[in-house]
Design a protein around this motif. Structure first.
Motif, PDB file in Angstrom:
ATOM      1  N   ALA A 137       3.282   3.571  -3.902  1.00  0.00           N
ATOM      2  CA  ALA A 137       3.222   4.843  -4.617  1.00  0.00           C
ATOM      3  C   ALA A 137       4.050   5.921  -3.911  1.00  0.00           C
ATOM      4  O   ALA A 137       4.624   6.782  -4.567  1.00  0.00           O
ATOM      5  N   ALA A 138       4.127   5.850  -2.614  1.00  0.00           N
ATOM      6  CA  ALA A 138       4.874   6.855  -1.854  1.00  0.00           C
ATOM      7  C   ALA A 138       6.379   6.736  -2.035  1.00  0.00           C
ATOM      8  O   ALA A 138       7.095   7.720  -1.906  1.00  0.00           O
ATOM      9  N   VAL A 139       6.858   5.542  -2.350  1.00  0.00           N
ATOM     10  CA  VAL A 139       8.304   5.354  -2.468  1.00  0.00           C
ATOM     11  C   VAL A 139       8.782   5.313  -3.913  1.00  0.00           C
ATOM     12  O   VAL A 139       9.975   5.328  -4.161  1.00  0.00           O
ATOM     13  N   ARG A 140       7.863   5.294  -4.844  1.00  0.00           N
ATOM     14  CA  ARG A 140       8.234   5.325  -6.265  1.00  0.00           C
ATOM     15  C   ARG A 140       8.139   6.740  -6.788  1.00  0.00           C
ATOM     16  O   ARG A 140       7.407   7.567  -6.280  1.00  0.00           O
ATOM     17  N   ASP A 141       8.868   6.990  -7.859  1.00  0.00           N
ATOM     18  CA  ASP A 141       8.784   8.312  -8.525  1.00  0.00           C
ATOM     19  C   ASP A 141       7.441   8.475  -9.195  1.00  0.00           C
ATOM     20  O   ASP A 141       6.825   7.605  -9.662  1.00  0.00           O
ATOM     21  N   SER A 186       0.795  -1.221   0.000  1.00  0.00           N
ATOM     22  CA  SER A 186       0.000   0.000   0.000  1.00  0.00           C
ATOM     23  C   SER A 186       0.834   1.280   0.000  1.00  0.00           C
ATOM     24  O   SER A 186       0.337   2.334  -0.374  1.00  0.00           O
ATOM     25  N   VAL A 187       2.096   1.213   0.383  1.00  0.00           N
ATOM     26  CA  VAL A 187       2.938   2.418   0.382  1.00  0.00           C
ATOM     27  C   VAL A 187       3.799   2.517  -0.872  1.00  0.00           C
ATOM     28  O   VAL A 187       4.637   3.404  -0.990  1.00  0.00           O
TER      29      VAL A 187
END
Length: 99
Positions: free
Chosen positions: A95-99, A92-93
């Protein structure tokens, strides 16, 4: 950009670590404000003394940053540091760690 995981193992000098902790956290907040640090925090009380930090930077940048960490540069409370490129693929996280 690359995600890099850093794991710390602290020395047993809790008093020294506590003295440097405010400066260490201010340093980390600055990196978070710049978007370089994604998340950081210590391990739980029943785990070996240490912490996990995730950065959005390349490995060389993270190595250079770790030398400036007050825990290392001022406090000398880091017994061991591991730095590794991390490739998140599910969760679920993501998107937060990808560009």
């Amino acid at each position: 950009m690359t995600v890099v995981a850093v794991t710390y193992r602290y020395t047993d000098d809790v008093a020294r670590r506590d003295r440097v902790l405010p400066e260490h956290r201010d340093w980390l907040r600055g990196l978070a404000d710049q978007g370089v640090l994604l998340v950081s925090g210590p391990y739980g009380p029943d785990e070996p003394r240490g912490a996990l930090l995730l950065f959005r930077a390349d490995k060389a940048q993270v190595r250079a940053l770790m030398e400036k960490d007050p825990f290392a540069a001022v406090g000398g409370v880091i017994a061991e540091t591991e730095i590794a490129v991390w490739e998140p693929v599910i969760g679920s996280v993501l998107a937060a760690v990808r560009d």
